[in-house]
Write a protein that holds these residues in place. Structure first.
Motif, short mmCIF file in Angstrom:
data_model
loop_
_atom_site.label_atom_id
_atom_site.label_comp_id
_atom_site.label_asym_id
_atom_site.label_seq_id
_atom_site.Cartn_x
_atom_site.Cartn_y
_atom_site.Cartn_z
N LEU A 216 0.86 -1.30 0.03
CA LEU A 216 0.12 -0.10 0.20
C LEU A 216 1.05 1.26 0.14
CD1 LEU A 216 -2.61 1.51 0.18
CD2 LEU A 216 -2.57 1.27 2.72
N LEU A 217 1.58 1.32 0.76
CA LEU A 217 2.81 2.39 0.81
C LEU A 217 3.65 2.75 -0.42
CD1 LEU A 217 4.17 4.84 2.30
CD2 LEU A 217 6.00 3.05 3.16
N ILE A 218 3.92 1.80 -0.98
CA ILE A 218 4.68 1.82 -2.35
C ILE A 218 3.68 2.44 -3.34
CG2 ILE A 218 6.12 0.62 -4.22
CD1 ILE A 218 7.37 0.85 -1.39
N SER A 219 2.61 1.96 -3.36
CA SER A 219 1.73 2.18 -4.60
C SER A 219 1.06 3.69 -4.30
CB SER A 219 0.32 1.19 -4.41
OG SER A 219 0.61 0.09 -4.79
N ASP B 122 -6.86 1.96 0.91
CA ASP B 122 -6.94 2.36 -0.66
C ASP B 122 -5.71 3.53 -0.72
OD1 ASP B 122 -7.38 3.81 -2.78
OD2 ASP B 122 -9.33 4.37 -2.46
N PRO B 123 -4.88 3.13 -1.76
CA PRO B 123 -3.50 3.66 -1.86
C PRO B 123 -3.83 5.24 -2.59
CG PRO B 123 -3.74 2.02 -3.59
CD PRO B 123 -4.71 1.80 -2.48
N VAL B 124 -4.87 5.59 -3.25
CA VAL B 124 -5.19 6.76 -3.70
C VAL B 124 -5.73 7.59 -2.30
CG1 VAL B 124 -7.03 8.21 -4.80
CG2 VAL B 124 -6.10 6.10 -5.75
N LEU B 125 -6.41 7.20 -1.48
CA LEU B 125 -6.80 7.88 -0.32
C LEU B 125 -5.66 7.99 0.79
CD1 LEU B 125 -9.14 9.18 1.33
CD2 LEU B 125 -9.47 6.83 2.41
N LEU C 136 5.83 10.17 9.04
CA LEU C 136 5.77 8.80 9.10
C LEU C 136 4.65 8.25 8.55
CD1 LEU C 136 7.35 6.40 10.77
CD2 LEU C 136 5.81 6.75 12.45
N CYS C 137 4.90 7.13 7.75
CA CYS C 137 3.74 6.41 7.15
C CYS C 137 3.82 4.90 7.69
CB CYS C 137 3.97 6.18 5.67
SG CYS C 137 4.03 7.68 4.77
N LEU C 138 2.50 4.39 8.25
CA LEU C 138 2.25 3.33 8.80
C LEU C 138 1.26 2.63 8.25
CD1 LEU C 138 3.40 1.37 11.04
CD2 LEU C 138 1.56 2.23 12.45
N PRO C 139 1.24 1.76 7.03
CA PRO C 139 0.18 1.28 6.31
C PRO C 139 -0.16 -0.02 6.70
CG PRO C 139 2.18 1.06 5.14
CD PRO C 139 2.67 1.82 6.46
N THR C 140 0.07 -0.18 8.11
CA THR C 140 0.12 -1.60 8.73
C THR C 140 -1.31 -2.34 8.51
OG1 THR C 140 0.52 -2.94 10.84
CG2 THR C 140 -0.49 -0.68 10.92
N THR D 73 11.52 -5.03 -4.87
CA THR D 73 10.00 -4.88 -5.07
C THR D 73 9.87 -3.28 -5.04
OG1 THR D 73 9.38 -6.84 -4.15
CG2 THR D 73 7.59 -5.43 -4.64
N ALA D 74 9.99 -2.83 -4.07
CA ALA D 74 9.69 -1.26 -3.84
C ALA D 74 10.87 -0.38 -4.92
CB ALA D 74 10.27 -0.80 -2.45
#
Length: 247
Positions: A125-128, A234-237, A186-190, A155-156
Motif C-alpha cells: 500500500l505504501l509503495i503504491s 486504498d492507496p489513492v486515499l 511517518l507512514c504506517l500502512p499496517t 520490489t519497492a
C-alpha cells in the motif's frame, strides 16, 4: 500457548497472558482458525489477560476470545513505553542532521517508514501510494528504517523506477531516533498492530503519522491532531492524506 496450558495443568495460581497483538488478523483459512483457537485457549487458561491497547481488548471481546472481567489494559496501554529524552525533538540537531543528509541540495519531502519490510506491515500500500504521489510531487524520498522480512527491497525499487522519488534503506539500526528528525511524515500502512511504538516515537520527535485503521492504531494517534488515520486500505486515499499533510 503451551506454557499457559502447562501452567494451568500444573495449577500455577497466577497465570498472566500479555496480548501484544492478534496474529490471526492477517491470516486466512486453516491458519486463521488455528491461530484464533490458540488465542482463545491461551486466554481461557490464563487467570489474567493484559491487553497492550484498548483496541486489542475490544477486538478480543468482539471475537469472544475471553470475557470482559478477565482482560484489562494498564493505564492508556503500552508495549514498553517511549524514552522521551531519547526521542525528543531538538531543533538544532534536526537542522544539523538534515544538513548532513542533504548537503547543499534543496530539500525535498521525506516520507519515513520504521519497521520490518513485511507483508503484515502493508508495504504494498505504501509503495503504491508513493507512486501515485510522484505524479504531482515530482521529487521526494522514501526513507525505510528497517530490514527485509518477507518482502524484498527490490520490489519497492522496481515500483519507483522511472520516477524522481528515491528509496533510502538503512537496514536494521539500533538508533532509530537519529532518523525521525529527517522525516516530514511517518507512514504506517499496517494491517495489524498491538500498539505501534513507532508512532509514539515519531510524535515525541515532532513528526506526524499517516496510518491505516488497523487494531492498535487508534490508541497511538489522535486523528486530526497528531496524525491522520486512513479508514480504507486504498492507496489513492492514503496518498491524498500524505499530500494533505505535506502541503
Amino acid at each position: 500457548f503451551l506454557a499457559m496450558i502447562g501452567g494451568k495443568l500444573c495449577r500455577v495460581p497466577i497465570r498472566v497472558y500479555a496480548v501484544w497483538g492478534l496474529r490471526y488478523e492477517t491470516s486466512t483459512g486453516v491458519a486463521r482458525f488455528i491461530l484464533k483457537t490458540a488465542e482463545r485457549l491461551t486466554m481461557t487458561s490464563a487467570t489474567h489477560v493484559c491487553g497492550v491497547s484498548d483496541s486489542v481488548r475490544k477486538r478480543a471481546l468482539a471475537e469472544r476470545l475471553t470475557k470482559g472481567t478477565k482482560i484489562e489494559v494498564i493505564g492508556s496501554g503500552s508495549s514498553h513505553g517511549v524514552e522521551i529524552a531519547r526521542f525528543k525533538r531538538n531543533d538544532k540537531q534536526v537542522s544539523e542532521r538534515r544538513a548532513q543528509w542533504w548537503g547543499a541540495k534543496e530539500r525535498v519531502p521525506v516520507l519515513g517508514y520504521v519497521g520490518r519490510f513485511h507483508p503484515d506491515k502493508g508495504i504494498d500500500l505504501l509503495i503504491s501510494a508513493v507512486r501515485i504521489l510522484s505524479s504531482d510531487i515530482e521529487e521526494g524520498v522514501l526513507l525505510i528504517v528497517g530490514m527485509e522480512d518477507g518482502i524484498h527491497i527490490s520490489t519497492a525499487q522496481s515500483t519507483l523506477r522511472g520516477s524522481k522519488w528515491r528509496l533510502e534503506i538503512t537496514g536494521h539500526v539500533d538508533d532509530p531516533e537519529e532518523y525521525y528528525p529527517l522525516m516530514d511524515l511517518l507512514c504506517l500502512p499496517t494491517k495489524r498492530e498491538g500498539l505501534p511504538n513507532v508512532v509514539l516515537e515519531a510524535a515525541v520527535a515532532g513528526v506526524p503519522t499517516v496510518a491505516t485503521a488497523a487494531t492498535g492504531v487508534s490508541d497511538a494517534i489522535i486523528d486530526g491532531v497528531t496524525g491522520l488515520i486512513c479508514q480504507e486500505r486504498d492507496p489513492v486515499l492514503f496518498a491524498e492524506y500524505v499530500r494533505r499533510l505535506l502541503k
